[in-house]
Write a protein that holds these residues in place. Sequence first.
Motif, short mmCIF file in Angstrom:
data_model
loop_
_atom_site.label_atom_id
_atom_site.label_comp_id
_atom_site.label_asym_id
_atom_site.label_seq_id
_atom_site.Cartn_x
_atom_site.Cartn_y
_atom_site.Cartn_z
N LEU A 105 -7.09 33.05 4.32
CA LEU A 105 -7.71 32.36 3.19
C LEU A 105 -6.80 31.23 2.75
O LEU A 105 -5.58 31.39 2.68
N GLU A 106 -7.40 30.08 2.51
CA GLU A 106 -6.65 28.91 2.05
C GLU A 106 -6.81 28.79 0.54
O GLU A 106 -7.92 28.55 0.05
N ASP A 107 -5.70 29.00 -0.17
CA ASP A 107 -5.71 28.85 -1.63
C ASP A 107 -5.08 27.52 -2.00
O ASP A 107 -3.98 27.18 -1.53
N GLU A 108 -5.75 26.79 -2.85
CA GLU A 108 -5.21 25.52 -3.32
C GLU A 108 -4.15 25.76 -4.39
O GLU A 108 -4.29 26.63 -5.24
N VAL A 109 -3.07 24.96 -4.32
CA VAL A 109 -1.98 25.03 -5.30
C VAL A 109 -1.83 23.63 -5.90
O VAL A 109 -1.09 22.80 -5.38
N PRO A 110 -2.51 23.35 -6.99
CA PRO A 110 -2.51 21.96 -7.50
C PRO A 110 -1.28 21.62 -8.33
O PRO A 110 -0.97 20.44 -8.51
N ASP A 111 -0.55 22.58 -8.84
CA ASP A 111 0.51 22.30 -9.82
C ASP A 111 1.91 22.31 -9.21
O ASP A 111 2.90 22.31 -9.94
N LYS A 112 2.05 22.36 -7.90
CA LYS A 112 3.37 22.40 -7.28
C LYS A 112 3.51 21.25 -6.30
O LYS A 112 2.58 20.89 -5.57
N ARG A 113 4.72 20.68 -6.32
CA ARG A 113 4.97 19.54 -5.45
C ARG A 113 5.32 19.99 -4.04
O ARG A 113 5.04 19.27 -3.06
#
Length: 700
Positions: A105-113
């Motif tokens: 499963l591909e989980d998006e991580v929007p808050d980490k560089r």
Amino acid sequence: MVRESTVDESGLPFGILEGGRCEGVKTVTEGRLLAGKEKFHKSQHWGFCNNVRMLLSEEKPGIGGELLPGQKIKPKHTVYPKGDGDDAPSWVAFDKQVLSFDAYLEDEVPDKRQESHRIRYYKIYFYPEDDTIQVNEPELINSGLPQGTSIRRHQIPLPPPDDDQFYTVHHFNISIDVVFYGRTFKIYDCDPFTKNFLKKIGIKLNPPGQRPVDPYMKMWRETLDFMQPFHPYQPFDIQKPALQYDGKVLRFFCLWDDSSSMFGDRRELVLYYFLCDGTIKIVEIIPINSGRDAKPLFLRRSKLPKYGPTRIYQPGQITDRAVLNVYGDLSEWRADCYLWDKYQLGKIEQEFYTDRDLSIGATINVWGRKVLLCDCDEFTKTYYKTKYGIDNFTPIPCKPPPLPKIERKYPPYNGFGSEEDSFRSCVGLKPTPHRKNFRKLMELDSYGNISNILRYFAKLITDKCADMDRMFVIAYYLGDDTLSVFEPIERNSGNAGGMLLKRSRVKKPGQEVFKSEFSEYIKAEELYVGAIVNINGYLFILLNADEYTLKYMENNTDKFPYSNFELAIQKLKQEQSKLREITQVFSSADSNHTKMVPYNTFREILMNITVGKLIEQEFITIARHYHVPESTETDLTYLVAQAHEKFKKNMFENFAVFIYECEYEDRQKKGVLPTKDIKRMCKSARLPLSEGLLDSLLSR
């Protein structure tokens, strides 16, 4: 409310009512229209939702579960193709069978560089028995994410607009995407059982896909490769040997020879090697009355270095890490800190003893003490034979030579009491009584018909004419090796008779009275017919023995060799050259050809043939072997007289009736009747004869 109705030829309405009832419908008409049906239940299409009447579902069958014209209902469970076997239910046919799929499963991580998305791996389990699905995520150490069971086992609906249906086995394959509650799982492979199961039900499998790598974990591993931690991880599995060899210890018997030093001597040690962690413990064997303190351990359990100094290291002298500096009080919130030597400068590499270094004959260094391994136990031998193939376990003598034994001298017998009592007063400060052989006394004591007493008829050897014909009975008691002499009372002999010597032990002649050693006493082996015995200065010659004594001597030929028939007859076989002469002598003695000779004649012949080689006891043994057995039958005259006496005592005179009954039984007038009939008639006539006497009379 009537939804649809028609009128038949008779003018009566009929139809299907929903939510109501049709009145006035004739049962005859229903029977004519619905002939052959057995189920008449109706599906519920209308209902309430938030207290509002509305249509719940249109995909429900009609009356009796039959589909309406043009209606198609999608199955809610998996429909498997029919086979040749029994039509068993799914919960029986697919019991304990699970289909396993590998997905990610591909989980998006929007808050980490550092990362834009994260790859998470899952296991999807499909249960064919009830079409339930369970999703698990394997736990990853220090991931910081909640892992384990992601979706519990239950039926998962399809994504909209088909959310009124559930996933079946036909929705699964390799290299496809499945959506569970808005999350897209990408299946890239499955196990061999799942592949075989899908092929059997007719599903064509797609080629397996590649599992992508998590970018964050890839970046983290690359970072770790360039970092050298302060605490480097050294992979050493200590749990496996601890569990494999738990409770298994090698034991060696050792010797430390310290006799070269002042006040030193040879010490026996026992070395224990613990296979679970490679530690060694040494225990000293302290002899009794050695003068040494009994310490619990010679070396406490620890790893033993091969090249250790004469003294053990002090605490802190050898450490795994070195502290470079300690600093603190830089701020109020920071605690004291210290710096470690990351490069481990000055670390001492030590080599410790292992099981490979221990063997019989090897010398090990125990903190400057040379200890020789001399022997080991059976478990240690089996261990080295199995693991290293060693077969030679010849022990080395480790015990020191025995000290010269100082012979203890006791004072001579002083004449007071017995020799044993005088000896016990010299052994210890507190005299104790002499312990007799109680077991021998109990085993050879008299009981029942077994007396355990040897009795001999003896004659006194003397020059006095008045004592030459005196006869005595010498009794030897086997229980305590005592002896007594008794003279039978003979009238007008001039001797009083009676007990000549009370029961006591008799010493052998020619021994010193006052000496340190114990005196020797007369034993049972020295008594046999023909022997001369010195009893307190009186000489007795043994003339004969009773039946019990002769049988006892013949049964114990190891102690009484003169009662051994084989040894006695061997002396006669040496005179085979005189065989013709011997035959003539016995033939002349047996003039009536009865093949028997009297006892005295037989004795005279054998004594003359052997010329004194046979002693009296050996002749008695031969004579007892060839003697004629005495007849044990009772005289018939005596039996008849005993029967007459019984008749007189009981005043039995009814003989005429008894004789008449016997004649009546003898109908053929033979004058003879069977024994059992005579015995029956005697009992019926109540003859006053005992059972034994009657059997004896009838047998004669």
